[in-house]
Motif scaffolding. Structure first.
Motif, PDB file in Angstrom:
ATOM      1  N   VAL A   1      -2.314  -2.591  -0.488  1.00 49.63           N
ATOM      2  CA  VAL A   1      -1.733  -2.615   0.859  1.00 49.63           C
ATOM      3  C   VAL A   1      -1.157  -1.246   1.212  1.00 49.63           C
ATOM      4  O   VAL A   1      -1.326  -0.757   2.338  1.00 49.63           O
ATOM      5  CB  VAL A   1      -0.656  -3.714   0.958  1.00 49.63           C
ATOM      6  CG1 VAL A   1       0.081  -3.626   2.291  1.00 49.63           C
ATOM      7  CG2 VAL A   1      -1.292  -5.091   0.797  1.00 49.63           C
ATOM      8  N   PHE A   2      -0.485  -0.616   0.276  1.00 53.27           N
ATOM      9  CA  PHE A   2       0.078   0.718   0.500  1.00 53.27           C
ATOM     10  C   PHE A   2      -1.007   1.698   0.948  1.00 53.27           C
ATOM     11  O   PHE A   2      -0.847   2.428   1.940  1.00 53.27           O
ATOM     12  CB  PHE A   2       0.736   1.210  -0.796  1.00 53.27           C
ATOM     13  CG  PHE A   2       1.167   2.647  -0.776  1.00 53.27           C
ATOM     14  CD1 PHE A   2       2.368   3.015  -0.200  1.00 53.27           C
ATOM     15  CD2 PHE A   2       0.361   3.631  -1.339  1.00 53.27           C
ATOM     16  CE1 PHE A   2       2.769   4.356  -0.182  1.00 53.27           C
ATOM     17  CE2 PHE A   2       0.755   4.964  -1.326  1.00 53.27           C
ATOM     18  CZ  PHE A   2       1.964   5.331  -0.739  1.00 53.27           C
TER      19      PHE A   2
ATOM     20  N   ASP B   1       6.877   3.315   2.658  1.00 54.23           N
ATOM     21  CA  ASP B   1       7.584   3.272   1.379  1.00 54.23           C
ATOM     22  C   ASP B   1       7.482   1.858   0.805  1.00 54.23           C
ATOM     23  O   ASP B   1       6.875   0.964   1.406  1.00 54.23           O
ATOM     24  CB  ASP B   1       9.044   3.712   1.530  1.00 54.23           C
ATOM     25  CG  ASP B   1       9.842   2.863   2.513  1.00 54.23           C
ATOM     26  OD1 ASP B   1       9.567   1.642   2.629  1.00 54.23           O
ATOM     27  OD2 ASP B   1      10.743   3.404   3.180  1.00 54.23           O
ATOM     28  N   TYR B   2       8.079   1.675  -0.345  1.00 52.49           N
ATOM     29  CA  TYR B   2       7.973   0.405  -1.075  1.00 52.49           C
ATOM     30  C   TYR B   2       8.459  -0.780  -0.241  1.00 52.49           C
ATOM     31  O   TYR B   2       7.769  -1.816  -0.136  1.00 52.49           O
ATOM     32  CB  TYR B   2       8.776   0.511  -2.369  1.00 52.49           C
ATOM     33  CG  TYR B   2       8.834  -0.747  -3.204  1.00 52.49           C
ATOM     34  CD1 TYR B   2       7.769  -1.118  -4.019  1.00 52.49           C
ATOM     35  CD2 TYR B   2       9.960  -1.560  -3.180  1.00 52.49           C
ATOM     36  CE1 TYR B   2       7.830  -2.264  -4.797  1.00 52.49           C
ATOM     37  CE2 TYR B   2      10.030  -2.713  -3.950  1.00 52.49           C
ATOM     38  CZ  TYR B   2       8.965  -3.058  -4.764  1.00 52.49           C
ATOM     39  OH  TYR B   2       9.035  -4.200  -5.523  1.00 52.49           O
TER      40      TYR B   2
ATOM     41  N   TYR C   1       6.302   3.653  -9.085  1.00 53.74           N
ATOM     42  CA  TYR C   1       4.943   4.152  -8.853  1.00 53.74           C
ATOM     43  C   TYR C   1       4.716   4.499  -7.380  1.00 53.74           C
ATOM     44  O   TYR C   1       4.103   5.521  -7.047  1.00 53.74           O
ATOM     45  CB  TYR C   1       3.908   3.113  -9.292  1.00 53.74           C
ATOM     46  CG  TYR C   1       3.966   2.732 -10.749  1.00 53.74           C
ATOM     47  CD1 TYR C   1       4.452   3.609 -11.707  1.00 53.74           C
ATOM     48  CD2 TYR C   1       3.541   1.468 -11.169  1.00 53.74           C
ATOM     49  CE1 TYR C   1       4.510   3.250 -13.048  1.00 53.74           C
ATOM     50  CE2 TYR C   1       3.589   1.098 -12.513  1.00 53.74           C
ATOM     51  CZ  TYR C   1       4.083   1.992 -13.443  1.00 53.74           C
ATOM     52  OH  TYR C   1       4.144   1.624 -14.764  1.00 53.74           O
ATOM     53  N   ILE C   2       5.208   3.618  -6.486  1.00 54.68           N
ATOM     54  CA  ILE C   2       5.045   3.864  -5.055  1.00 54.68           C
ATOM     55  C   ILE C   2       5.791   5.133  -4.648  1.00 54.68           C
ATOM     56  O   ILE C   2       5.295   5.961  -3.888  1.00 54.68           O
ATOM     57  CB  ILE C   2       5.543   2.663  -4.232  1.00 54.68           C
ATOM     58  CG1 ILE C   2       4.585   1.475  -4.403  1.00 54.68           C
ATOM     59  CG2 ILE C   2       5.681   3.022  -2.755  1.00 54.68           C
ATOM     60  CD1 ILE C   2       3.208   1.682  -3.810  1.00 54.68           C
ATOM     61  N   ASP C   3       7.002   5.290  -5.158  1.00 55.54           N
ATOM     62  CA  ASP C   3       7.837   6.425  -4.773  1.00 55.54           C
ATOM     63  C   ASP C   3       7.367   7.745  -5.363  1.00 55.54           C
ATOM     64  O   ASP C   3       7.739   8.818  -4.867  1.00 55.54           O
ATOM     65  CB  ASP C   3       9.289   6.174  -5.210  1.00 55.54           C
ATOM     66  CG  ASP C   3       9.950   5.040  -4.422  1.00 55.54           C
ATOM     67  OD1 ASP C   3       9.430   4.706  -3.354  1.00 55.54           O
ATOM     68  OD2 ASP C   3      10.964   4.497  -4.899  1.00 55.54           O
ATOM     69  N   THR C   4       6.571   7.689  -6.413  1.00 50.22           N
ATOM     70  CA  THR C   4       6.146   8.929  -7.079  1.00 50.22           C
ATOM     71  C   THR C   4       4.621   9.086  -7.063  1.00 50.22           C
ATOM     72  O   THR C   4       4.073   9.779  -6.210  1.00 50.22           O
ATOM     73  CB  THR C   4       6.668   8.966  -8.532  1.00 50.22           C
ATOM     74  OG1 THR C   4       6.224   7.785  -9.232  1.00 50.22           O
ATOM     75  CG2 THR C   4       8.184   9.011  -8.552  1.00 50.22           C
ATOM     76  N   VAL C   5       3.945   8.431  -7.992  1.00 48.58           N
ATOM     77  CA  VAL C   5       2.507   8.653  -8.183  1.00 48.58           C
ATOM     78  C   VAL C   5       1.700   8.364  -6.933  1.00 48.58           C
ATOM     79  O   VAL C   5       0.889   9.197  -6.482  1.00 48.58           O
ATOM     80  CB  VAL C   5       1.987   7.803  -9.361  1.00 48.58           C
ATOM     81  CG1 VAL C   5       0.462   7.945  -9.483  1.00 48.58           C
ATOM     82  CG2 VAL C   5       2.665   8.218 -10.655  1.00 48.58           C
ATOM     83  N   PHE C   6       1.896   7.190  -6.343  1.00 49.95           N
ATOM     84  CA  PHE C   6       1.051   6.827  -5.201  1.00 49.95           C
ATOM     85  C   PHE C   6       1.378   7.654  -3.961  1.00 49.95           C
ATOM     86  O   PHE C   6       0.486   7.986  -3.180  1.00 49.95           O
ATOM     87  CB  PHE C   6       1.158   5.330  -4.910  1.00 49.95           C
ATOM     88  CG  PHE C   6       0.430   4.482  -5.911  1.00 49.95           C
ATOM     89  CD1 PHE C   6      -0.935   4.574  -6.063  1.00 49.95           C
ATOM     90  CD2 PHE C   6       1.124   3.613  -6.730  1.00 49.95           C
ATOM     91  CE1 PHE C   6      -1.611   3.810  -6.998  1.00 49.95           C
ATOM     92  CE2 PHE C   6       0.465   2.840  -7.672  1.00 49.95           C
ATOM     93  CZ  PHE C   6      -0.904   2.943  -7.807  1.00 49.95           C
TER      94      PHE C   6
END
Length: 474
Positions: free
Chosen positions: A433-434, A327-328, A140-145
């Motif tokens: 946090v991201f 990033d993640y 999710y972090i690498d794509t959608v978010f």
């Protein structure tokens, strides 16, 4: 005169139409004969959570406190972790959402995970757990978010040059878009234009559902609330449309909607469109509101605590360097940023109160007798302000989360506890946090009128007047 005196004494401890509770358990300080705590609750409904927090954290509070209003189940409020563990875990089967919660949320949420018990709840939770994995979180972090935060930063860069920005509204749009994509593969695109009408309907209906837990006459008032009926119709149509669109495309995805659609009950039956819509609506609300509100309160807390803000900005600079978006792995390294998020939720939990119906008479570990049908309640908002649980409880200190023993989920109840602990806890912390780091790495902010920031009664803890900020690009 005699009739009035009889009524006074008959309903002195328990208001008219309410289940009787042990007289040895104290009533709230604003309890009145016949009407109980009703007057104080409705006089300033948006600040009722502060009023109850003061009661629960009073030096005079002992083991429990009764909050009762006419013609409604009494609420026995507890504050000790042992009793909270007992009702949410040890004797889990005796304490349920029940008709008290269901009757106040059914018309909007149907039988979704937050409004169900027993086998129905267990099945939904088991399916949801399959999606809530660290592997998916990284994806999710690498794509959608990452895609959505890029859109958000562009929107904020444009707004920062012109007008003050309501960050509370911005966060709600951002997480509505993000969670819609993650859970159901839908593009809501509310960041790129005016919020869709069903998004505003979500907000209004939540406010109504929140007030129903205080107002015993909500059924009567709802009959005259035409706007509510229209909002519910709009919300249900949205949920049904999401399901129908997926059925028509026959697309199989690794998301919540596909899992629920593929599930079969003990009779081999697939879920109906209406049942699937319950899931869509419930998880959209949870996925959007909890993190959006937590981030709004985080900006508010940082604005009042410049030292914490300075420490956070230093960590962001040290770890990100010249990089615009984390990033993640970088998010996981940010100990202070994670501490900031947890400290905000300690003081401003997204779900500020919780209650369970007792199916049978019981006695809590603290000695309080619970009659069948009563509500046993605990208040994460009040617990976060308890000097018995937290040193310097009302002070904002992210440092308390660093290099120390972490509290149990029965002390830090922001994500609930026991078998019903929030499955999305790790995802909420990660995406919170991201997003916080990405925004503070690109903008400075100033709340234009901090005194205008107020809580609003709802199922969660939104801001009544938004969070109006002036943004400055870095």
């Amino acid at each position: 005169m005699c009739a009035g005196a009889v009524l006074y004494w008959k309903y002195k401890d328990d208001p008219i139409g309410a289940i009787k509770v042990d007289k040895n358990v104290k009533r709230t300080s604003f309890h009145l004969p016949i009407i109980g705590s009703l007057l104080a609750m409705v006089q300033d409904i948006d600040n009722s959570i502060d009023l109850l927090s003061q009661e629960l954290n009073s030096p005079h509070f002992e083991r429990a406190l009764v909050l009762a209003v006419p013609f409604s189940e009494p609420r026995i409020m507890i504050h000790d972790p042992q009793s909270i563990e007992y009702i949410t875990n040890t004797n889990f089967e005796n304490y349920v959402k029940g008709t008290f919660t269901n009757s106040r949320m059914q018309d909007v949420l149907g039988n979704g995970i937050f409004n169900s018990d027993g086998h129905q709840w267990y099945t939904q939770r088991k399916l949801t757990a399959k999606i809530m994995t660290n592997r998916n979180f990284k994806l999710y972090i690498d794509t959608v978010f990452t895609d959505n935060i890029s859109i958000l930063l562009l929107v904020l860069k444009d707004l920062a040059q012109n007008v003050p920005v309501d960050m509370h509204d911005i966060f709600q749009r951002y997480f509505m878009d993000s969670f819609g994509k993650i859970a159901y593969g839908i593009d809501i695109n509310s960041l790129l234009g005016e919020s869709p009408s069903y998004v505003r309907a979500f907000d209004r209906s939540q406010n109504v559902m929140g007030s129903r837990f205080v107002n015993p006459f909500f059924r009567l008032m709802d009959k005259f609330n035409y706007n509510l009926r229209e909002d519910i119709k709009m919300i249900r149509e949205f949920g049904n449309q999401v399901v129908e669109n997926r059925k028509n495309t026959m697309e199989k995805r690794n998301d919540l909607l596909s899992l629920f659609m593929e599930h079969r009950d003990e009779y081999g039956q697939s879920p109906s469109t209406e049942e699937l819509a319950d899931h869509v609506i419930s998880f959209i609300l949870a996925g959007r509101d909890s993190t959006a509100q937590a981030l709004s309160w985080t900006l508010y807390c940082l604005s009042k605590n410049p030292h914490a803000k300075e420490c956070l900005l230093k960590e962001i600079k040290d770890i990100l360097g010249d990089k615009e978006i984390p990033d993640y792995e970088q998010v996981r390294k940010m100990k202070y940023a994670n501490a900031v998020f947890k400290e905000t939720l300690r003081l401003y939990p997204s779900v500020p109160r919780e209650g369970k119906v007792a199916l049978q008479d019981d006695i809590l570990p603290n000695g309080t007798r619970i009659p069948k049908g009563a509500i046993v309640s605990f208040y994460p908002y009040a617990m976060g302000r308890s000097e018995k649980l937290w040193k310097d409880a009302v002070q904002y200190k992210p440092e308390r989360w660093l290099n120390s023993k972490q509290p149990s989920s029965y002390e830090y109840t922001a994500f609930m506890c026991g078998p019903r602990i929030c499955l999305g806890k790790n995802l909420a912390e990660l995406q919170g946090v991201f997003t916080l780091v990405a925004i503070l790495n690109n903008f400075d902010f100033e709340i234009i009128n901090p005194l205008s920031v107020e809580k609003k009664i709802s199922l969660t803890l939104p801001m009544k007047n938004g969070l109006i900020c002036q943004l400055t690009r870095k």
